[in-house]
Design a protein around this motif. Structure first.
Motif, PDB file in Angstrom:
ATOM      1  N   GLU A  47     -51.974 -28.700 -20.107  1.00 38.60           N
ATOM      2  CA  GLU A  47     -51.882 -29.326 -18.553  1.00 38.60           C
ATOM      3  C   GLU A  47     -50.589 -27.954 -18.143  1.00 38.60           C
ATOM      4  OE1 GLU A  47     -48.090 -32.344 -17.820  1.00 38.60           O
ATOM      5  OE2 GLU A  47     -49.903 -32.832 -18.526  1.00 38.60           O
ATOM      6  N   GLY A  48     -51.361 -27.653 -17.250  1.00 35.80           N
ATOM      7  CA  GLY A  48     -50.446 -26.454 -16.502  1.00 35.80           C
ATOM      8  C   GLY A  48     -50.700 -25.005 -16.838  1.00 35.80           C
ATOM      9  N   LYS A  49     -51.301 -24.621 -17.696  1.00 36.08           N
ATOM     10  CA  LYS A  49     -51.443 -23.237 -18.209  1.00 36.08           C
ATOM     11  C   LYS A  49     -52.518 -22.801 -16.520  1.00 36.08           C
ATOM     12  CE  LYS A  49     -51.892 -24.061 -22.702  1.00 36.08           C
ATOM     13  NZ  LYS A  49     -50.680 -23.371 -23.043  1.00 36.08           N
ATOM     14  N   GLU A 103     -46.427 -27.716  13.502  1.00 36.98           N
ATOM     15  CA  GLU A 103     -46.500 -27.346  14.729  1.00 36.98           C
ATOM     16  C   GLU A 103     -44.952 -27.745  14.542  1.00 36.98           C
ATOM     17  OE1 GLU A 103     -47.423 -30.783  15.863  1.00 36.98           O
ATOM     18  OE2 GLU A 103     -49.330 -30.852  16.264  1.00 36.98           O
ATOM     19  N   GLN A 104     -44.598 -27.525  13.165  1.00 39.69           N
ATOM     20  CA  GLN A 104     -42.973 -28.011  12.977  1.00 39.69           C
ATOM     21  C   GLN A 104     -42.590 -26.139  12.605  1.00 39.69           C
ATOM     22  OE1 GLN A 104     -42.197 -30.723  10.823  1.00 39.69           O
ATOM     23  NE2 GLN A 104     -42.630 -32.595  12.929  1.00 39.69           N
ATOM     24  N   ASN A 105     -43.324 -25.315  12.262  1.00 43.40           N
ATOM     25  CA  ASN A 105     -42.760 -24.585  12.101  1.00 43.40           C
ATOM     26  C   ASN A 105     -41.727 -24.315  10.476  1.00 43.40           C
ATOM     27  OD1 ASN A 105     -43.238 -22.755  14.745  1.00 43.40           O
ATOM     28  ND2 ASN A 105     -41.408 -23.360  15.489  1.00 43.40           N
ATOM     29  N   VAL A 106     -42.578 -24.640  10.464  1.00 42.52           N
ATOM     30  CA  VAL A 106     -42.507 -24.574   8.238  1.00 42.52           C
ATOM     31  C   VAL A 106     -43.563 -23.957   7.556  1.00 42.52           C
ATOM     32  CG1 VAL A 106     -42.378 -26.377   6.259  1.00 42.52           C
ATOM     33  CG2 VAL A 106     -41.531 -27.138   8.676  1.00 42.52           C
ATOM     34  N   LEU A 107     -43.163 -23.621   7.652  1.00 42.51           N
ATOM     35  CA  LEU A 107     -43.948 -22.243   5.997  1.00 42.51           C
ATOM     36  C   LEU A 107     -44.277 -22.674   5.162  1.00 42.51           C
ATOM     37  CD1 LEU A 107     -41.136 -19.045   6.216  1.00 42.51           C
ATOM     38  CD2 LEU A 107     -43.635 -19.352   7.870  1.00 42.51           C
ATOM     39  N   LEU A 108     -45.578 -22.902   4.786  1.00 44.09           N
ATOM     40  CA  LEU A 108     -46.375 -23.412   3.957  1.00 44.09           C
ATOM     41  C   LEU A 108     -47.144 -22.247   2.563  1.00 44.09           C
ATOM     42  CD1 LEU A 108     -48.776 -25.441   6.440  1.00 44.09           C
ATOM     43  CD2 LEU A 108     -47.076 -26.427   5.279  1.00 44.09           C
ATOM     44  N   GLY A 109     -47.241 -22.791   1.774  1.00 42.45           N
ATOM     45  CA  GLY A 109     -47.786 -21.525   0.896  1.00 42.45           C
ATOM     46  C   GLY A 109     -48.267 -22.019  -0.305  1.00 42.45           C
ATOM     47  N   ILE A 110     -49.521 -21.282  -1.503  1.00 42.73           N
ATOM     48  CA  ILE A 110     -50.052 -22.656  -2.135  1.00 42.73           C
ATOM     49  C   ILE A 110     -49.463 -21.298  -3.598  1.00 42.73           C
ATOM     50  CG2 ILE A 110     -52.366 -22.504  -3.757  1.00 42.73           C
ATOM     51  CD1 ILE A 110     -52.212 -23.807  -1.241  1.00 42.73           C
ATOM     52  N   ALA A 111     -49.283 -22.814  -5.691  1.00 45.98           N
ATOM     53  CA  ALA A 111     -48.265 -22.232  -6.524  1.00 45.98           C
ATOM     54  C   ALA A 111     -49.238 -22.918  -6.994  1.00 45.98           C
ATOM     55  CB  ALA A 111     -47.213 -22.331  -6.374  1.00 45.98           C
ATOM     56  N   THR A 112     -50.952 -22.203  -7.379  1.00 43.13           N
ATOM     57  CA  THR A 112     -51.758 -23.343  -8.178  1.00 43.13           C
ATOM     58  C   THR A 112     -51.990 -22.154  -9.562  1.00 43.13           C
ATOM     59  OG1 THR A 112     -54.358 -23.660  -8.123  1.00 43.13           O
ATOM     60  CG2 THR A 112     -53.650 -21.465  -7.619  1.00 43.13           C
ATOM     61  N   SER A 113     -53.079 -23.071 -10.808  1.00 47.40           N
ATOM     62  CA  SER A 113     -53.365 -22.500 -11.588  1.00 47.40           C
ATOM     63  C   SER A 113     -54.279 -21.747 -11.615  1.00 47.40           C
ATOM     64  CB  SER A 113     -52.636 -23.830 -12.720  1.00 47.40           C
ATOM     65  OG  SER A 113     -51.403 -24.302 -13.222  1.00 47.40           O
ATOM     66  N   ASN A 114     -54.920 -22.006 -10.837  1.00 45.72           N
ATOM     67  CA  ASN A 114     -56.012 -22.101 -10.578  1.00 45.72           C
ATOM     68  C   ASN A 114     -56.504 -20.405 -10.481  1.00 45.72           C
ATOM     69  OD1 ASN A 114     -59.282 -22.243 -10.635  1.00 45.72           O
ATOM     70  ND2 ASN A 114     -59.283 -24.106  -8.983  1.00 45.72           N
ATOM     71  N   GLY A 115     -58.314 -19.918 -10.623  1.00 46.40           N
ATOM     72  CA  GLY A 115     -57.813 -18.214 -10.428  1.00 46.40           C
ATOM     73  C   GLY A 115     -57.843 -18.712  -9.337  1.00 46.40           C
ATOM     74  N   CYS A 165     -37.259 -25.635   0.015  1.00 44.68           N
ATOM     75  CA  CYS A 165     -38.455 -25.921  -0.090  1.00 44.68           C
ATOM     76  C   CYS A 165     -38.712 -27.386  -0.767  1.00 44.68           C
ATOM     77  CB  CYS A 165     -38.859 -24.769  -1.500  1.00 44.68           C
ATOM     78  SG  CYS A 165     -38.611 -23.140  -1.092  1.00 44.68           S
ATOM     79  N   LEU A 166     -40.000 -28.164  -0.342  1.00 48.38           N
ATOM     80  CA  LEU A 166     -40.568 -29.396  -0.485  1.00 48.38           C
ATOM     81  C   LEU A 166     -41.864 -29.045  -1.416  1.00 48.38           C
ATOM     82  CD1 LEU A 166     -40.831 -32.157  -0.983  1.00 48.38           C
ATOM     83  CD2 LEU A 166     -42.133 -32.017   1.235  1.00 48.38           C
ATOM     84  N   VAL A 167     -42.471 -29.351  -2.427  1.00 45.81           N
ATOM     85  CA  VAL A 167     -43.659 -28.902  -3.715  1.00 45.81           C
ATOM     86  C   VAL A 167     -43.761 -30.190  -3.659  1.00 45.81           C
ATOM     87  CG1 VAL A 167     -43.719 -28.749  -6.126  1.00 45.81           C
ATOM     88  CG2 VAL A 167     -42.272 -27.184  -5.283  1.00 45.81           C
ATOM     89  N   PHE A 168     -45.415 -30.471  -3.611  1.00 46.62           N
ATOM     90  CA  PHE A 168     -46.637 -31.235  -3.975  1.00 46.62           C
ATOM     91  C   PHE A 168     -47.446 -31.410  -4.770  1.00 46.62           C
ATOM     92  CE2 PHE A 168     -45.467 -31.933   1.074  1.00 46.62           C
ATOM     93  CZ  PHE A 168     -45.889 -32.899   0.934  1.00 46.62           C
ATOM     94  N   GLU A 169     -47.556 -32.061  -6.347  1.00 45.01           N
ATOM     95  CA  GLU A 169     -47.678 -31.543  -7.223  1.00 45.01           C
ATOM     96  C   GLU A 169     -48.721 -32.934  -8.313  1.00 45.01           C
ATOM     97  OE1 GLU A 169     -48.817 -29.740  -9.822  1.00 45.01           O
ATOM     98  OE2 GLU A 169     -47.584 -28.415  -9.644  1.00 45.01           O
ATOM     99  N   ASP A 170     -50.043 -32.683  -8.495  1.00 48.49           N
ATOM    100  CA  ASP A 170     -50.732 -33.679  -9.295  1.00 48.49           C
ATOM    101  C   ASP A 170     -50.396 -34.439 -10.675  1.00 48.49           C
ATOM    102  OD1 ASP A 170     -53.459 -33.207 -10.404  1.00 48.49           O
ATOM    103  OD2 ASP A 170     -51.876 -31.161  -9.579  1.00 48.49           O
ATOM    104  N   ILE A 171     -49.606 -33.530 -11.182  1.00 46.56           N
ATOM    105  CA  ILE A 171     -49.840 -33.542 -12.958  1.00 46.56           C
ATOM    106  C   ILE A 171     -48.223 -33.153 -13.823  1.00 46.56           C
ATOM    107  CG2 ILE A 171     -51.666 -32.454 -13.261  1.00 46.56           C
ATOM    108  CD1 ILE A 171     -50.830 -30.292 -13.683  1.00 46.56           C
ATOM    109  N   PRO A 172     -47.792 -33.583 -14.823  1.00 49.84           N
ATOM    110  CA  PRO A 172     -46.231 -33.739 -15.088  1.00 49.84           C
ATOM    111  C   PRO A 172     -46.218 -32.484 -14.684  1.00 49.84           C
ATOM    112  CG  PRO A 172     -47.463 -35.363 -16.556  1.00 49.84           C
ATOM    113  CD  PRO A 172     -48.258 -35.214 -15.528  1.00 49.84           C
ATOM    114  N   ASN A 173     -46.684 -31.678 -15.522  1.00 53.99           N
ATOM    115  CA  ASN A 173     -46.177 -29.660 -15.690  1.00 53.99           C
ATOM    116  C   ASN A 173     -46.173 -29.656 -14.757  1.00 53.99           C
ATOM    117  OD1 ASN A 173     -45.116 -29.815 -19.074  1.00 53.99           O
ATOM    118  ND2 ASN A 173     -47.880 -28.889 -19.537  1.00 53.99           N
TER     119      ASN A 173
END
Length: 224
Positions: A47-49, A103-115, A165-173
């Motif tokens: 999980e999370g690796k 529209e609100q000029n909020v910057l967006l990023g991706i922080a993934t465990s995938n390749g 920053c606000l994060v969106f995540e789906d698993i505990p780790n």
């Protein structure tokens, strides 16, 4: 949820896109192909690796594979590439939320465990790659989740302080990684991690079933 937030950082699989269903089938096919037996704590152990760390786990756990980490990663990518091109979709309300943040000029990023290959494939297939000022994988930092490294790297790219920053995540780790980075975290419902919902709510600041709940203010505030 978005008060004083200047950036939003998404985990990808299970948080932004509906794709976690792919991996149990890949695991099943892979272990059958090589006649492996997964330990009972397999899903918790990985999980999370990062993609690299998970491949290393297989190499270490199953020396009978006689494969390198790079070979394992390449095989998984070949097994899943077409699915990421054609079968994954955005979580409900996600596209609308991305548009609203733009529209609100909020910057967006991706922080993934995938390749990176699969991440870029999915973002391009869904025609959303242009939304993100930073796309980072946990393979590019010292440690995967629950280490905060990948979230801090994206925040650095965006030139944002963690508290903005606000994060969106789906698993505990993953939630732990965002919190360890000093960020607020919204947990996202996903079928794969639904048995862990109560743990997710304990760890997170907010919880959503879909992104539409953010618009109509029906999301759950956790830890209150």
């Amino acid at each position: 949820m978005l008060k004083e937030k200047k950036a939003v950082i998404f985990d990808m699989d299970g948080s932004l896109i509906d794709s976690m269903w792919i991996w149990p089938e890949v695991d099943k096919e892979y272990v059958q192909k090589y006649h492996l037996t997964l330990p009972e704590d397999f899903h918790k152990a990985i999980e999370g690796k990062s993609y690299t760390e998970t491949a290393a786990y297989f190499v270490d756990m199953f020396p009978s594979l006689h494969k390198t980490v790079e070979e394992v990663q390449a095989e998984w990518t070949n097994m899943t590439m077409e699915l990421y091109k054609t079968r994954v979709c955005l979580k409900p309300g996600a596209r609308e939320f991305l548009n609203k943040m733009k529209e609100q000029n909020v910057l967006l990023g991706i922080a993934t465990s995938n390749g990176r290959t699969l991440a870029e494939t999915a973002l391009k297939a869904l025609k959303i790659e242009s939304y993100f000022a930073s796309v980072r994988t946990a393979c590019e930092v010292a440690s995967g989740k629950p280490s905060p490294d990948v979230y801090l790297k994206v925040a650095e790219d965006l030139q944002m302080k963690p508290e903005n920053c606000l994060v969106f995540e789906d698993i505990p780790n993953g939630i732990r990684a965002g919190k360890n980075a000093g960020m607020e975290v919204c947990a996202v419902d996903d079928a794969f991690s639904r048995p862990l919902t109560e743990e997710k709510k304990r760890l997170a600041d907010y919880f959503i079933h879909d992104y539409f709940e953010i618009f109509d203010d029906t999301y759950e505030r956790c830890g209150v």
